[in-house]
Write a protein that holds these residues in place. Structure first.
Motif, mmCIF file in Angstrom:
data_model
loop_
_atom_site.group_PDB
_atom_site.id
_atom_site.type_symbol
_atom_site.label_atom_id
_atom_site.label_comp_id
_atom_site.label_asym_id
_atom_site.label_seq_id
_atom_site.Cartn_x
_atom_site.Cartn_y
_atom_site.Cartn_z
ATOM 1 N N GLU A 177 0.851 -1.186 0.000
ATOM 2 C CA GLU A 177 0.000 0.000 0.000
ATOM 3 C C GLU A 177 0.886 1.235 0.000
ATOM 4 O OE1 GLU A 177 -2.532 -0.148 3.277
ATOM 5 O OE2 GLU A 177 -3.682 -1.865 2.608
ATOM 6 N N PHE A 178 0.539 2.084 -0.880
ATOM 7 C CA PHE A 178 1.335 3.299 -1.002
ATOM 8 C C PHE A 178 0.668 4.427 -0.243
ATOM 9 C CE2 PHE A 178 2.083 0.817 -4.823
ATOM 10 C CZ PHE A 178 3.465 0.771 -4.831
ATOM 11 N N ALA A 211 0.991 7.662 -4.305
ATOM 12 C CA ALA A 211 -0.093 7.549 -5.287
ATOM 13 C C ALA A 211 -0.132 8.762 -6.200
ATOM 14 C CB ALA A 211 -1.432 7.378 -4.553
ATOM 15 N N VAL A 212 0.078 9.965 -5.635
ATOM 16 C CA VAL A 212 0.075 11.173 -6.461
ATOM 17 C C VAL A 212 1.203 11.129 -7.477
ATOM 18 C CG1 VAL A 212 0.418 13.661 -6.408
ATOM 19 C CG2 VAL A 212 -1.043 12.574 -4.702
ATOM 20 N N ALA A 227 2.987 10.406 -13.010
ATOM 21 C CA ALA A 227 3.837 9.745 -13.997
ATOM 22 C C ALA A 227 2.993 9.057 -15.066
ATOM 23 C CB ALA A 227 4.751 8.739 -13.302
ATOM 24 N N GLY A 228 1.872 8.415 -14.648
ATOM 25 C CA GLY A 228 0.996 7.773 -15.630
ATOM 26 C C GLY A 228 0.408 8.769 -16.606
#
Length: 938
Positions: free
Chosen positions: A686-687, A692-693, A698-699
């Motif tokens: 779990e991040f 997550a941001v 990056a995505g």
């Protein structure tokens, strides 16, 4: 009879520091032990009133003067030679400073002893005899300088008069020079006659003014020379000039001129210093023989000698030349070329440049004595002195150019252990010279600080069942003092524990380090906390101390295993029913456990150790066991897992149990279904929010980059298609059909017709050396931008050895005639057929899996301008193309000589009516031009 006189003068008496100057007189050659003066008597200090009264020199002195320490009696230490001590100085002083301590008070005494001269030296001439040549025609009152007598005594004891033996022709005249010394000259008072008397002998005697007087003599031998009519005559018999002491070597000092009226060599005048001139004159000055110019030969120093007397003679080059003399006085003018000198004499010091004073010294205490001097004269020798560095010290004038450094306030070594002061002395010359001297004053320590602990209360935790003698902690007390005043020792203050036992039976302390150790094993159940006091003391006198409180908390030890309280275990196992239709997330069991320890040792967590079916997950905090998947019959009737409960101690203790879930026919209740909880072992990574941001950002960047690439490729393809559509193969002229509708004969470049009746090129020519690509659609022609679309799969076949176009070899087409005349020597290019197929057709049509419809073409050699025919077949999983029409097309190609580019369009299957209509409109599709240009398909 030896005597002494003394008198003293009070120069300064300020606050607690006073300075007194006393002056005494003694004579040289006094015997050792001769009394000079008594400081205690002159200062009205009675040693009997204070036995600790003492007199001490501040600075180290020579052995000439001795002082008795108890009363300050000054006596001669050794025979004093005034001439050696002060040379020819008019006044000879021996000065030093004394500190008198009486009645708890320090007093500074400046002592000046004047050494009086006695007549212990006789005048002496530098030469015992002197020779003079005097012309017989020397004029009356001619002067002839005599050697000066030297007497080391001063004042009245110095040379006072000169006398000569009786003579009728000469007398002696005595004159006083600028430096105060006496000089003598022979004066001619009667004309000489060489023929009557050629030689004269005169004895010159020098007498001093001592009592009794002493004298010295020399003999002057005079030779009378035959006269030369004229002798040189100076313009000025006496000159006086000034010379700056900083004049460089070679500077012109003065110039003399003498005139001789004679002619020839008798009138040529040469100059020089008279014979017997002092060596200091010939060392410093030089004269030009011809011009009479006097120049500086060596540097001069006003502080060494203030004036020089030069005797210059002029003579001609004739025989029996009679010389004349001229006296020149050179006064040295002082310039500011010497910086002030600073001498610091501390009251107490063990090293140069450092003074010591205790931090308990009162305000205005004397620290050190500063003396300044400047060897220049006038304003150049006046010195102003100041003290910089800290406001705790100031300068206070003692006498003349001597000052005292005194304190302006109380001192604290712990705040400022050392002072770096700067003494600045500056003269009043132009430009002024400045001397800067740095001086250090160190403060000696007094025991004025008690040891201080770093904490008022020390909280120490000790685990129960400890080993006696084990280390607990270290208490630290700091003492700002130094030496023995700052050396700290530790001890326990006697007290009792709650059970009445002396604290000394529980703990001990190292007196040097302050480390605390246990003397017995603690028991948390009987003694949970102990308090006692530690004292820190220094080694000063009187000793100072402070205390701190030590609070020991006994910590419980993890010595009890946790155990399950629910479900009830038998033989360390339990059976638990579970419904046969339990869904994912079903709460199968809630474990309960207990630990007899306290604190973190009683904090429990639950875990699954064995679960062959991987069906269950457990909440480690609550002990809830839930299903991860729906139960099915394949899992069996009994589901067994092994669980454990672990406490949170430093060395965790645990217990295990086996739980068997028995599948029952009872249905599960809806309120028993809960959300699946993931255990720590089963949780995926779990991040946190920031991770997550960052991943999301990056995505987005990757997607944006992909979109840009796709857009760029798409625009490039469209631009190429538009360019191809405009230029085509034969220019920009649109191609026309060569046959009416329904004809299967086409010419020109291949185009695909769409529903909008727009023509789209399928391939284009890139070069003369090309590999032709033929695309066969497996469904009705539709506009497709990219052949790599997922709807299509592509097959490629290339054959350069065959000379005929053949089918797949399964008999679907008769177009496999190897005897075809469709050949030529000029065709040197290989033809490659591409078959795009729908992916569904490729996967489901068995015929196409076993019989790929790839049309192979032969390599044909055709002269430029000739034609070759390429056929294409529609692809479908149910309908095949007849090979008869292809043979006809092939035969028609061989027979036709006028139509160079031909092709036959095969028909599509009956149920593909729309496909056949579109095929009829395609003009010159999949045809290769006979010229050197070829279109390459997209």
């Amino acid at each position: 009879m030896k005597f002494y006189c003394s008198y003293f003068m009070l120069l300064c008496m300020i606050s607690n520091v006073s300075c007194t100057t006393t002056k005494y007189v003694t004579y040289e050659e006094d015997a050792p032990g001769t009394e000079i003066g008594n400081l205690s008597q002159d200062l009205k200090i009675d040693p009997a009133e204070d036995p600790e009264t003492s007199f001490k020199f501040i600075q180290k002195t020579n052995s000439i003067i001795r002082m008795r320490q108890i009363d300050g009696l000054l006596t001669v230490g050794e025979v004093i030679d005034r001439e050696q001590l002060c040379q020819r100085s008019p006044q000879c002083l021996i000065t030093f400073d004394v500190v008198a301590f009486s009645k708890e008070k320090f007093q500074l005494i400046h002592v000046e002893i004047e050494v009086k001269d006695i007549n212990d030296h006789s005048p002496q001439f530098t030469r015992n005899e002197t020779h003079l040549d005097i012309s017989e025609n020397a004029p009356l009152n001619s002067r002839f300088p005599l050697d000066a007598a030297v007497d080391h005594d001063v004042g009245d004891n110095y040379v006072q008069s000169y006398h000569i033996s009786h003579t009728n022709h000469f007398v002696v005249e005595v004159s006083t020079r600028e430096d105060g010394e006496k000089s003598a000259e022979l004066v001619l008072i009667k004309t000489l006659d060489r023929e009557t008397e050629e030689f004269y002998t005169i004895e010159v005697t020098a007498t001093d003014g001592g009592t009794p007087a002493k004298s010295g003599s020399t003999t002057v031998y005079i030779r009378v020379l035959d006269f030369n009519d004229n002798s040189p005559t100076f313009e000025h018999n006496s000159l006086k000039v000034e010379l700056s002491e900083d004049s460089p070597v070679g500077s012109r000092v003065l110039k003399v001129h003498a005139f001789d009226p004679d002619a020839g060599v008798n009138g040529e005048v040469v100059y020089g210093f008279i014979e017997g001139s002092p060596s200091e004159v010939t060392r410093v000055f030089q004269i030009d023989l011809i011009t009479g110019e006097v120049t500086l030969k060596d540097s001069v120093d006003y502080e060494t000698k203030k004036s020089y007397e030069l005797h210059i003679q002029a003579s001609n080059l004739g025989d029996n030349s009679v010389s004349s003399t001229c006296r020149a006085i050179v006064d040295i003018v002082d310039v500011n070329d010497n910086a002030p000198e600073i001498t610091i004499k501390p009251m107490t010091s063990t090293s140069d440049g450092v003074a010591f004073i205790t931090e308990s010294a009162a305000k205005e205490s004397f620290v050190a004595l500063i003396s300044t001097s400047d060897t220049d004269s006038g304003p150049n020798g006046y010195v102003q002195t100041s003290l910089e560095g800290h406001e705790h010290f100031k300068l206070q004038q003692a006498y003349s150019d001597t000052f005292m450094i005194v304190t302006t306030s109380t001192l604290d070594r712990e705040a400022i252990p050392e002072y770096n002061l700067t003494v600045i002395s500056e003269d009043l010359g132009t430009p002024p010279f400045k001397t800067v001297k740095h001086y250090t004053i160190r403060i000696t320590d007094e025991n004025d600080n008690a040891p201080m602990f770093s904490k008022a209360i020390y909280d120490v935790s000790v685990i129960e069942n400890n080993i006696p003698g084990s280390y607990m902690t270290t208490v630290v007390a700091r003492d700002l003092d130094v030496g023995k005043n700052g050396k700290v020792s530790y001890s326990l203050i006697d007290s009792e524990t709650p059970d009445g036992s002396p604290i000394s039976t529980f703990v001990s302390i190292d007196p040097h380090s302050g480390s605390l150790y246990t003397l017995r094993s603690f028991n948390f159940e009987t003694l949970k906390e102990v308090e006692f006091v530690v004292k820190a003391s220094d080694k000063g006198f009187p000793s100072l101390s402070s205390t701190t409180l030590i609070r020991i908390c006994v910590v419980d030890e993890n010595d009890n295993f946790p155990y399950f309280t629910y479900p009830v275990l038998r033989n360390n196992s339990a059976d638990v029913p579970i419904p046969f239709n339990a869904q994912s997330g079903y709460l199968a069991l809630r474990l309960m456990a207990q630990d007899e320890d306290s604190g973190v040792n009683s904090e429990l967590s639950f875990h699954i150790l064995e679960d062959d079916g991987k069906l269950f997950s457990i909440d480690k905090n609550s002990g809830d066991i839930v299903l991860k998947r729906k139960l099915t019959a394949s899992y069996g009737d009994i589901l067994q897992i092994k669980v454990s409960v672990v406490d949170n101690g430093r060395q965790p203790l645990s217990s295990t149990a086996t739980v068997r879930f028995v599948v029952t026919d009872t249905g599960a209740q809806e309120d028993q279904v809960v959300i699946l909880l993931r255990s720590k072992d089963e949780e995926t990574l779990e991040f946190d929010v920031w991770t997550a941001v960052i991943i999301g950002f990056a995505g987005c960047c990757v997607l944006l980059l992909t979109a840009i690439i796709i857009l760029t490729v798409t625009c490039t393809i469209k631009r190429r298609r538009r360019n191809f559509g405009r230029d085509a193969m034969y220019g920009s002229t649109p191609l026309s059909k060569h046959s009416p509708s329904g004809s299967n004969i086409y010419s020109g470049p291949t185009f695909l017709r769409h529903e909008g009746d727009s023509m789209q090129p399928l391939y284009e020519d890139k070069s003369l050396d090309f590999e032709e690509k033929l695309f066969l659609p497996c469904k009705p022609f539709e506009q497709t931008l990219l052949w790599q679309d997922e709807k299509y799969c592509m097959q490629r076949s290339s054959n350069t050895d065959q000379l005929s176009v053949k089918d797949s070899g399964k008999g679907d087409s008769d177009f496999n005639d190897s005897d075809s005349d469709m050949s030529g020597a000029a065709l040197k290019r290989g033809l490659t057929t591409f078959q795009p197929l729908a992916r569904g057709a490729c996967n489901s049509a068995g015929d196409w899996k076993s019989k790929p419809h790839v049309i192979q073409t032969r390599n044909m050699h055709v002269p430029p301008g000739s034609t070759y025919t390429v056929g294409f077949a529609p692809v479908h999983n149910t309908t095949h193309v007849s090979s008869h029409s292809w043979r006809e097309s092939h035969s028609k190609t061989n027979m036709s000589n006028t139509q160079r580019r031909t092709g036959t369009l095969p028909s599509y299957s009956a149920h593909q009516t729309r496909v056949e209509e579109q095929a009829e409109t395609v003009k010159d599709a999949f045809l290769v031009l006979g010229s050197s240009e070829v279109a390459t398909a997209f």
